[in-house]
Every structure is written in C-alpha cells, then in structure tokens.
Design a protein around this motif. Structure first.
Motif, mmCIF file in Angstrom:
data_model
loop_
_atom_site.group_PDB
_atom_site.id
_atom_site.type_symbol
_atom_site.label_atom_id
_atom_site.label_comp_id
_atom_site.label_asym_id
_atom_site.label_seq_id
_atom_site.Cartn_x
_atom_site.Cartn_y
_atom_site.Cartn_z
ATOM 1 N N LEU A 317 31.199 41.331 8.720
ATOM 2 C CA LEU A 317 31.257 40.015 8.438
ATOM 3 C C LEU A 317 29.807 39.691 7.518
ATOM 4 C CD1 LEU A 317 31.984 37.907 11.672
ATOM 5 C CD2 LEU A 317 32.867 37.778 9.409
ATOM 6 N N THR A 318 28.882 40.435 7.997
ATOM 7 C CA THR A 318 27.620 40.194 7.203
ATOM 8 C C THR A 318 27.362 40.889 6.203
ATOM 9 O OG1 THR A 318 26.411 41.735 8.786
ATOM 10 C CG2 THR A 318 26.389 39.221 9.384
ATOM 11 N N LYS A 319 27.732 42.173 6.075
ATOM 12 C CA LYS A 319 27.660 43.106 4.821
ATOM 13 C C LYS A 319 28.825 43.229 4.024
ATOM 14 C CE LYS A 319 23.268 44.125 5.145
ATOM 15 N NZ LYS A 319 22.338 43.766 4.254
ATOM 16 N N GLY A 320 30.087 43.149 4.747
ATOM 17 C CA GLY A 320 31.427 43.515 4.145
ATOM 18 C C GLY A 320 31.600 42.449 3.017
ATOM 19 N N VAL A 321 32.759 42.857 2.180
ATOM 20 C CA VAL A 321 33.334 41.776 1.216
ATOM 21 C C VAL A 321 34.750 41.198 2.127
ATOM 22 C CG1 VAL A 321 32.422 43.310 -0.689
ATOM 23 C CG2 VAL A 321 34.846 43.630 0.050
ATOM 24 N N TYR A 322 35.189 39.921 1.452
ATOM 25 C CA TYR A 322 36.133 39.151 1.681
ATOM 26 C C TYR A 322 37.509 39.717 0.809
ATOM 27 C CZ TYR A 322 39.322 35.338 3.388
ATOM 28 O OH TYR A 322 40.413 34.626 3.879
ATOM 29 N N ALA A 323 38.393 40.306 1.200
ATOM 30 C CA ALA A 323 39.186 40.855 0.201
ATOM 31 C C ALA A 323 40.350 41.534 1.149
ATOM 32 C CB ALA A 323 38.807 42.298 -0.474
ATOM 33 N N HIS A 339 37.164 40.202 6.021
ATOM 34 C CA HIS A 339 35.954 40.968 5.653
ATOM 35 C C HIS A 339 35.998 42.252 6.102
ATOM 36 C CE1 HIS A 339 33.407 37.523 4.806
ATOM 37 N NE2 HIS A 339 34.304 36.786 5.367
ATOM 38 N N THR A 340 35.700 43.358 5.004
ATOM 39 C CA THR A 340 35.915 44.627 5.475
ATOM 40 C C THR A 340 34.834 45.546 4.738
ATOM 41 O OG1 THR A 340 37.383 46.341 4.709
ATOM 42 C CG2 THR A 340 37.442 44.763 3.058
ATOM 43 N N LEU A 341 34.464 46.436 5.308
ATOM 44 C CA LEU A 341 33.770 47.656 4.778
ATOM 45 C C LEU A 341 34.315 48.625 3.978
ATOM 46 C CD1 LEU A 341 31.590 47.838 8.073
ATOM 47 C CD2 LEU A 341 30.718 46.949 5.824
ATOM 48 N N GLY A 342 35.858 48.446 3.835
ATOM 49 C CA GLY A 342 36.676 49.589 3.502
ATOM 50 C C GLY A 342 37.323 50.261 4.302
ATOM 51 N N HIS A 343 38.670 50.518 4.241
ATOM 52 C CA HIS A 343 39.631 51.188 5.344
ATOM 53 C C HIS A 343 38.932 52.806 5.312
ATOM 54 C CE1 HIS A 343 41.562 51.957 1.721
ATOM 55 N NE2 HIS A 343 42.394 52.916 1.973
ATOM 56 N N ASP A 344 38.069 53.181 4.317
ATOM 57 C CA ASP A 344 37.855 54.540 4.529
ATOM 58 C C ASP A 344 36.333 54.779 5.294
ATOM 59 O OD1 ASP A 344 40.162 55.623 3.366
ATOM 60 O OD2 ASP A 344 39.006 55.687 1.189
ATOM 61 N N PHE A 345 35.887 53.591 5.454
ATOM 62 C CA PHE A 345 34.506 53.452 6.078
ATOM 63 C C PHE A 345 34.535 54.158 7.439
ATOM 64 C CE2 PHE A 345 30.792 51.483 8.370
ATOM 65 C CZ PHE A 345 29.958 51.983 7.199
ATOM 66 N N VAL A 346 33.897 55.067 7.748
ATOM 67 C CA VAL A 346 33.347 55.702 9.079
ATOM 68 C C VAL A 346 32.287 55.309 9.710
ATOM 69 C CG1 VAL A 346 33.601 57.771 10.803
ATOM 70 C CG2 VAL A 346 35.209 57.473 8.545
ATOM 71 N N PRO A 347 32.017 54.329 10.506
ATOM 72 C CA PRO A 347 30.793 53.919 11.055
ATOM 73 C C PRO A 347 30.138 55.092 11.953
ATOM 74 C CG PRO A 347 32.421 52.241 11.743
ATOM 75 C CD PRO A 347 33.310 53.542 11.378
ATOM 76 N N SER A 452 22.389 54.209 11.456
ATOM 77 C CA SER A 452 22.220 53.530 10.013
ATOM 78 C C SER A 452 23.561 52.829 9.547
ATOM 79 C CB SER A 452 21.733 54.623 9.022
ATOM 80 O OG SER A 452 22.661 55.530 9.176
ATOM 81 N N PHE A 453 23.205 51.845 8.881
ATOM 82 C CA PHE A 453 24.477 51.503 7.841
ATOM 83 C C PHE A 453 24.302 51.985 6.445
ATOM 84 C CE2 PHE A 453 25.985 48.062 4.816
ATOM 85 C CZ PHE A 453 27.134 48.231 4.961
ATOM 86 N N SER A 454 25.113 52.569 5.993
ATOM 87 C CA SER A 454 25.068 53.198 4.547
ATOM 88 C C SER A 454 25.601 52.331 3.664
ATOM 89 C CB SER A 454 25.753 54.720 4.589
ATOM 90 O OG SER A 454 25.779 55.234 3.129
ATOM 91 N N GLU A 455 24.724 51.703 2.751
ATOM 92 C CA GLU A 455 25.394 50.986 1.655
ATOM 93 C C GLU A 455 26.258 51.654 0.676
ATOM 94 O OE1 GLU A 455 26.063 47.140 -0.169
ATOM 95 O OE2 GLU A 455 24.612 47.504 1.620
ATOM 96 N N GLU A 456 25.655 52.979 0.500
ATOM 97 C CA GLU A 456 26.253 53.794 -0.622
ATOM 98 C C GLU A 456 27.815 54.311 -0.022
ATOM 99 O OE1 GLU A 456 22.136 53.663 -1.063
ATOM 100 O OE2 GLU A 456 23.321 54.136 0.711
ATOM 101 N N GLN A 457 28.077 54.584 1.303
ATOM 102 C CA GLN A 457 29.238 54.858 1.972
ATOM 103 C C GLN A 457 29.981 53.663 1.880
ATOM 104 O OE1 GLN A 457 29.007 55.725 6.000
ATOM 105 N NE2 GLN A 457 31.154 56.163 6.175
ATOM 106 N N MET A 458 29.504 52.559 1.815
ATOM 107 C CA MET A 458 30.419 51.191 2.128
ATOM 108 C C MET A 458 31.101 50.973 0.512
ATOM 109 S SD MET A 458 29.637 47.012 2.795
ATOM 110 C CE MET A 458 28.908 46.890 1.211
ATOM 111 N N GLN A 459 30.048 50.991 -0.349
ATOM 112 C CA GLN A 459 30.482 50.884 -1.912
ATOM 113 C C GLN A 459 31.209 52.156 -2.171
ATOM 114 O OE1 GLN A 459 29.982 48.453 -3.496
ATOM 115 N NE2 GLN A 459 28.650 47.528 -2.082
ATOM 116 N N ALA A 460 31.544 53.173 -1.722
ATOM 117 C CA ALA A 460 32.435 54.227 -1.959
ATOM 118 C C ALA A 460 33.817 54.030 -1.177
ATOM 119 C CB ALA A 460 31.774 55.532 -1.567
ATOM 120 N N SER A 461 33.542 53.214 -0.067
ATOM 121 C CA SER A 461 34.858 53.009 0.368
ATOM 122 C C SER A 461 35.461 51.956 -0.031
ATOM 123 C CB SER A 461 34.595 52.743 2.076
ATOM 124 O OG SER A 461 35.583 52.416 2.874
ATOM 125 N N LEU A 462 34.821 51.002 -0.339
ATOM 126 C CA LEU A 462 35.344 49.651 -1.169
ATOM 127 C C LEU A 462 36.009 50.025 -2.474
ATOM 128 C CD1 LEU A 462 32.437 47.069 -0.501
ATOM 129 C CD2 LEU A 462 34.703 47.299 0.513
#
Length: 470
Positions: A317-323, A339-347, A452-462
């Motif tokens: 919710l706080t970092k993901g995109v609405y898509a 709101h998603t971090l991308g379906h490839d995102f592995v927390p 951690s939360f990886s902004e780079e990992q999220m962007q790659a997933s998105l």
C-alpha cells in the motif's frame, strides 16, 4: 461447558465511574448476513481481467477454480448476503468473539486513550481465517466438489481450510511458503492433524514450482509462488477447486462478521471508535473489521480514522503502485487492479508470513485510492517490542501479523499521552502466536533484525507487470 463460559466472559467496563456498565458476548448474536461494501461505494472497483485476453473475466473464466455461488458473491452488488444456516451452526463453535478492553496496556503506556481489541484467536485454528474457510468449503461441498487446494503463508489459512474440510468431508492439499514451512512446523502438523496434505512451496510437484526452483533452488518462496502451484493443480484437475484465504471480494465479504459483531458490542458499552487499526497482508482481517465501520461512516453515524498497517519489508500500500497485476507469480490468475510490488517480488522472510504478499486486496486498494482509509508500514523489531508489551500486560501472545496493529496502536496511544486526548482505539487482534514462539525466541535473544525492502527489486518486478490499460 468450558467453551460457553469462555465466550460469555464479560468485556471490561468502559469507565470505572460506570460501575454497572458491562457487556458480554452472550448478548450479541452471530450476524445472519455478510456485508458487501461495494454496494455503498460511490465509485465501483475495476473488474478483474482475463490473464490472456485482458478482457473482463467472466463466470466461465472463473468456474474451473471456484464453485458457482462464490463466483456470484465475487461479483455481487447486493448490500447483504445471507449466511447459510449450516455455516452459522459451525460459527457457533467460537462466535461471537470477544471485544476486550486493554486496560493493563493502557496503564503500562500511561495513556488517556481507551484501547479495545476484537480477538479472533478463539477460533479452532487460532485466527480469523475460519470465518471464510467454513463457507468456502461448504459451498464447494454443495456443488459436489471432493478436493480443494490452496496456499498458505504463516499456516493460519491452511490450518483453517484443513479444519473446514474435516467438517464437510473434503480432501485438502496445501502449498505452504517454504520460509514459513521451515519456521512454523506445528502449523504443518496442525493441518495434517485435520487431514490435509502439505507441501513446501516452491515444490517439484508443479510446473510453476519446478520453474522457480530451477532459477533459485534456495528461494524462501512467496505467497505468489504458492498460489501459482495451487491454481495450476486446480486448473488441470476437473474434480478439484481452489480456495483463497484473502484478497478476493468474497473472502473479504465473509470476514465482515467481525465488524458486524463489533459494532453491536461497542454500541452495547456506549463507545464509538475514533481510530480503527488493523494489519494488512492480503487484507481480509483488516477488511473484516473495517468495512462495516466504513458503512457506518458513510451513514454519518461515526467518523473514525481507519488505518492499515503493513510490514516495511513488504509495503504494497505505502510503496507499491496501483495497477493491474497477476495475483500469482506464474501469471495464472486473473489480473486485478490493486496496489502491487509486482508479481515477481519475493519479500524477505519476515516472521509475519501471512503479510508476505506482493499485492493488496483489490477492494482495499480501491477504498484506499478513494481516500476512505490510510496506511503506514512498521519494521518487525518495533512490532515484536509491542507484542512483548502486550503479552506482559494483557496476557495474550499475538501472532506476528497482528503485532503490526499492536505497534501502531501503541504509537497512537503514546500520541494521546502527549496531547491528553482520550481517544477510543479499536484494534484487530486477528490471531494468537502459540505456534510462532521461535520468532519470539529470536527476538528475546537479540537475533531478530529489520529485514530490508529493496526499491531496485520492486522496480525490476514492476517492469514485468502486464499493461492491459493505459
């Protein structure tokens, strides 16, 4: 007899000056209907889309996975849906659940706030999840289904589905996220006790699992991966249906028994919540408490702040995109606007396994976009610190998931101490932590860290999410 005595334990009086004021679960009836928030929203949520054609999903698209009645509930605009009598009869094993005032926590925090928690840990599985597991299995049984499959993170959902299947005579197969499968062996044993077959996910049983293991044999897994495995099995076996413990509209619908009960309980003690707080992973526990109160807010009866709390390691919710995105890693499920971090995102493998999901329930995401609620994220060390304060004052050991709500509640109560406001804080306490004690051991020994939360990992997933609409 012992069960009945527990359920009628009175709620602690609201104000010491009102010596005779008390309320208990005996005077509160189990709701006869589930509440559908969609009926009251001024803007309806976007529809799910077929994963290949990107057109709105039809009943025929969903029928390989779900029984007819659940498909109807997923799309209904009716304000209320009747709860079958057979489901209510099972609910009676633990409902109504207690609303408890946390007086000892208030004293510990030296706050003028009044803190209440709606405690769902009294269910047979120890969480809120049976509220939807029971009706899902019942509807499948009514349609003649013999086998159901699912995924689970922390194991609370898998336990609940196994419990419900044991009541209605269905076979149950569960893919449990590998990180939680290793951290929480007693949840696996709980599922097996109720007759379920349990696999660590990713597994070598499915094409989706084998594909993930080929890329990363040491992966901790994720709910998205486990969903892919369960959906694959359901979609390729005509005698098998899929059950989901969160995210979908019909699941959130079933959970509204929590909020409907709580409204009556608070009315019975003459209280009105100023702040409503719940943890969010997929969102079912939060929606179950909050949605009926949002209706009351629409009706002008109350005006609480409604706050979702998520882990900083998986902050959809706080970092993901609405898509639009897939609900699973392999892209087998319908596309949902969320709101998603991308379906490839592995927390990272935080101990709140039930909150390690890349997306948020589409309906909660929609409500958030409309501005009817707010969201924050909190790291797990602060959450466990709050859990220890709660356990040592209130006596209950919470599951790692609701520790997020506890931490946010403590923050709010301390703000009240600074301002002098005597706010009424209502918190969702969705389950106990009796099978999560290794996480507490790690915290108490100083070994728990904020992952951690990886902004780079999220962007790659998105970058890999589909683009069905502009």
């Amino acid at each position: 007899m012992a069960q009945s005595l527990f359920l009628i334990t009175p709620i602690i009086p609201v104000r010491s000056s009102l010596q005779a004021q008390r309320a208990d679960s005996k005077g509160i009836e189990i709701p006869r209907q589930w509440y559908n928030l969609i009926a009251d929203l001024p803007v309806k949520p976007p529809p799910p889309l077929h994963p290949k054609t990107f057109k709105p999903a039809t009943t025929a698209d969903l029928s390989p996975l779900f029984p007819d009645e659940l498909i109807k509930q997923e799309a209904t605009n009716d304000r209320f849906v009747d709860i079958p009598e057979e489901v209510i009869d099972v609910y009676r094993l633990w409902r109504p659940t207690p609303l408890i005032r946390a007086k000892r926590l208030e004293k510990l925090l030296d706050t003028p706030a009044r803190i209440y928690y709606k405690y769902e840990g009294v269910s047979p599985a120890g969480s809120h999840k049976p509220n939807t597991a029971v009706p899902q299995v019942w509807y499948n049984a009514q349609q003649g289904v013999k086998n159901v499959v699912t995924e689970t993170g922390a194991g609370q959902w898998g336990s609940s589905l196994a419990f419900a299947c044991s009541l209605f005579g269905l076979n149950c197969e569960v893919w449990q996220v590998r990180a939680s499968y290793d951290q929480k062996p007693y949840r696996k044993l709980m599922m097996q006790t109720w007759g379920a077959k349990v696999h660590p996910s990713p597994s070598s049983i499915t094409e989706a699992g084998r594909s993930i293991l080929d890329k990363d044999p040491s992966t901790p897994g994720s709910l998205g991966i486990a969903i892919s495995e369960a959906v694959e099995v359901a979609a390729t076996n005509a005698d098998t249906k899929y059950c989901l413990g969160s995210v979908l509209n019909h699941v959130l619908l079933h959970q509204t028994v929590i909020g409907e009960e709580c409204i009556k309980q608070m009315e019975a003690i003459g209280e009105t919540p100023d702040v409503i707080i719940g943890c969010t992973g997929g969102g079912s526990n939060f929606a179950g408490l909050a949605f009926p109160f949002i209706r009351e807010k629409f009706n002008g009866k109350i005006n609480p702040v409604i706050r979702a709390v998520e882990p900083t390691a998986c902050p959809s919710l706080t970092k993901g995109v609405y898509a639009y995105d897939y609900g699973d890693t392999a892209g087998l499920t319908p596309l949902m606007k969320m709101h998603t971090l991308g379906h490839d995102f592995v927390p990272d493998p935080i101990h709140a396994g039930g909150l390690r999901y890349h997306g948020m329930a589409p309906l909660i995401s929609h409500v958030y976009e409309l501005g009817y609620m707010e969201a924050i994220s909190i790291p797990q060390k602060e959450c466990f610190e709050g859990a220890i304060q709660f356990a040592r004052s209130e006596g209950l050991i919470p599951a790692p998931e609701p520790t997020h709500a506890i931490a946010a509640t403590i923050r709010e109560a301390l703000r009240c101490r600074e301002t002098g406001e005597s706010k009424v804080i209502l918190m969702a306490m969705c389950g106990h932590g009796h099978f999560d004690l290794p996480a507490y051991e790690k915290y108490l020994q100083g070994g728990l860290v904020d992952l951690s939360f990886s902004e780079e990992q999220m962007q790659a997933s998105l970058a890999n999410i589909p683009r069905p609409v502009s």
